[in-house]
Design a protein around this motif. Structure first.
Motif: not given
Lengths: 414, 200
Positions: A126, A131-134, A136, A364, A368, B63, B65, B68-69, B72, B74, B78-79, B81-83, B85-87
């Protein structure tokens, strides 16, 4: 109608709630009593802490004495001159990298159709402030060959072995990612890299009388990985949420005990048994930490020996957004001694973790990493179904034990 | 497949009348969002047939998660984009089958078989959209659909089909489609009026 009624009785209820409900009032009463007593005793402990916060030479002698008479006592050695020191986290750096890893497993099961175990390691990188997606990672590994599955006595490996392998992969994943990240930054050390494990930084192993040195091999592996992180300029942190540890309370128990009366029996009676250190530090302001302590434990001694003199150190920190004991979210942060030699490094890690806790009141990245690692019951069932098919294709009839078969029959109650 | 055609996702479940596609995220490339309501998509069958369908529903799953975000508040990229692109929380796309292609022929009837689980689904390029909508018979299948927002889907698909044509052909195309709709909906003037008003 009658058929449904019959099914409900015959197929469903094994926990007869009517036989439990009569105890509920009593359970509630005892829990309230226990809670009130704990509140009173933790108030006493806090009072003792504020009155005797100075780390005197006498207290240091008592701490040493207590360890001598009870090797397994989990106390702490304060690194500062006061027990009630606090420090505020700075603003998080403009850019920082948080790396977290977590692992999960399917343990070997002699009742299952196939002999195997599985490890799944999840990791996340992370990059705060970008501003980037992490990025994984999820790395499943299946172990089924004889040399992987059986120990030297030709017995299938137990849960402790598998857990140790999982722990190794978690710390190794952190070191791998830390090295990659530092290289990707072109060696720029101005961006801090914080590597977070869920739980204590050192592995815990059940003492094995047949192999008392087994824990040393694990600690030696951890020392190597921590050293890799050190070379990568990373800060390793063990993050313990809602810690149950009472290392500082063990110090407070010594304050009123004359040194000549410190015996194993007296220590094990301890005035604050049943309490946890987090109850002492509920009034820490948000984003603040306590002073530094070293776990006075056998594991830390082994780490010191293997690492050539370093000691794991910890502090408690309040990760809550709102002030006040009712809102406190106390976590325990563990770091190698070489990190806290410069307390600013620990404070950078605290600041980054505190910022990362904002969405879910827990790092977080750890949430994750867990999500990336966890093997659900449904996924386990899918894997075992595929294994059964491949066994059939190879001419083997998959057979589970009668015990496992009956568990399956009774597990899906209405 | 041409360079213009991009995969939007893979089939989760299907019938001969339609299918559901799972995709990883919403995207917007070459100034066109994907997946998009009313977009023409296709699946390639083993026998060489191409099954065409119109996207009639795009659902973004959630979902605990994610909730919850949101609760909160948010804001950090970063949070978010994670949700996004990555989840592994897929975007679910429902597609109404409107015909199939066999060789050079476009057939505006339901295909003999649905696409299979995990078949890739591609967005059609403009030229293919024009070819598929050259004859208006697909409108009859859309009008008979049970679960889709039929009128809105017809409007979106016809507008997209017109947009895929050269500028001087767009209005004549819409007029011709309107005439066909007037024939098909001759017993429901109010509904026809609603569609035509949105088509202008």
């Amino acid at each position: 109608m009658c058929e449904n009624l019959f099914d409900d009785v015959g197929g469903g209820l094994t926990l007869e709630l009517n036989k439990v409900t009569m105890h509920l009032d009593e359970i509630g009463r005892i829990m309230a009593e226990r809670h009130n007593k704990a509140q009173q005793r933790s108030a006493q402990a806090r009072a003792l802490l504020s009155e005797h916060a100075e780390v005197t030479e006498e207290l240091e002698r008592k701490i040493a004495r207590a360890r001598e008479v009870d090797e397994w006592r989990r106390g702490a050695i304060p690194r500062g001159r006061r027990l009630d020191e606090t420090a505020a986290a700075p603003r998080p750096p403009d850019r920082y990298t948080l790396i977290a890893a977590d692992g999960s497993q399917i343990y070997p099961d002699r009742h299952a159709a196939a002999s195997y175990f599985l490890l799944n390691t999840g990791a996340i990188v992370f990059r705060g402030g970008t501003g980037q997606a992490p990025t994984i990672y999820s790395e499943p590994e299946v172990f089924y060959a004889d040399e992987e599955l059986y120990d030297e006595n030709h017995e299938i490996h137990g849960a402790d072995y598998v857990s140790a392998q999982r722990n190794r992969r978690e710390i190794e994943a952190l070191a791998d990612r830390a090295e990659e990240e530092r290289a990707a930054l072109g060696g720029d050390v101005s961006v801090p890299i914080i590597c977070v494990l869920d739980g204590p930084l050192l592995p815990w192993m059940r003492p094995n009388p047949e192999d008392p040195q087994a824990i040393d091999a694990e600690i030696a592996f951890f020392v190597q990985q921590l050293e890799r992180m050190r070379r990568a300029g990373a800060i390793p942190i063990g993050y313990v949420d809602k810690p149950g540890s009472a290392n500082v309370l063990r110090i407070l128990e010594l304050i009123d005990t004359p040194i000549e009366q410190i015996t194993r029996e007296r220590l094990r009676e301890g005035g604050f048994i049943g309490l946890a250190d987090r109850m002492l530090f509920g009034e820490l302001p948000p984003a603040h930490r306590t002073g530094l302590f070293e776990p006075n434990s056998n594991t830390n001694d082994r780490y010191q020996y293997r690492s050539g003199g370093d000691r794991i150190t910890f502090a408690y920190a309040n990760m809550a957004r709102d002030a006040g004991p009712g809102n406190a979210a106390i976590a325990r942060l563990e770091a190698p001694g070489w990190v806290v030699q410069d307390p600013a490094k620990l404070d950078i890690a605290l600041a980054a973790l505190y910022a990362n806790c904002e969405p879910v009141r827990y790092p977080y990245v750890l949430a994750r990493a867990h999500e990336l690692a966890v093997v659900t019951q449904a996924e386990k069932a899918d894997l075992e179904s595929m294994l059964a098919q491949t066994m059939l294709r190879n001419g083997i009839m998959p057979e589970i034990s009668f015990k496992a078969a009956n568990k399956l029959l009774t597990a899906h109650r209405r | 497949m041409t360079a213009q055609e991009r995969q939007i996702g893979r089939v989760l479940r299907s019938t001969t009348a339609g299918y559901t596609v799972g995709c990883r995220e919403l995207t917007a490339e070459q100034s066109r969002p994907m997946p998009e309501f009313g977009q023409l998509v296709k699946a390639q069958m083993l026998n060489g047939d191409t099954i065409y369908g119109l996207i009639y529903c795009v659902t973004i799953e959630d979902d605990a998660f994610v909730r919850q975000l949101v609760a909160a508040g948010v804001e950090e990229a970063e949070f978010i984009e994670d949700q996004r692109q990555r989840r592994q929380v897929p975007v679910v796309v429902d597609v109404l089958t409107v015909g199939y292609g066999r060789g050079d022929a476009m057939i505006h009837r339901l295909p003999p078989q649905p696409p299979r689980t995990l078949d890739p689904i591609f967005a059609c390029d403009g030229a293919e959209f024009v070819r598929f909508t050259a004859e208006p018979d697909w409108l009859r299948i859309v009008l008979a659909a049970q679960d889709a927002p039929v009128d809105q889907l017809i409007v979106a698909a016809l507008r997209a089909a017109a947009e895929a044509r050269p500028a001087d052909q767009r209005q004549p195309y819409k007029v011709a489609a309107g005439r066909e709709l007037a024939r098909l909906l001759s017993l429901d003037i109010a509904r026809l009026d609603g569609i035509l008003r949105q088509l202008r």
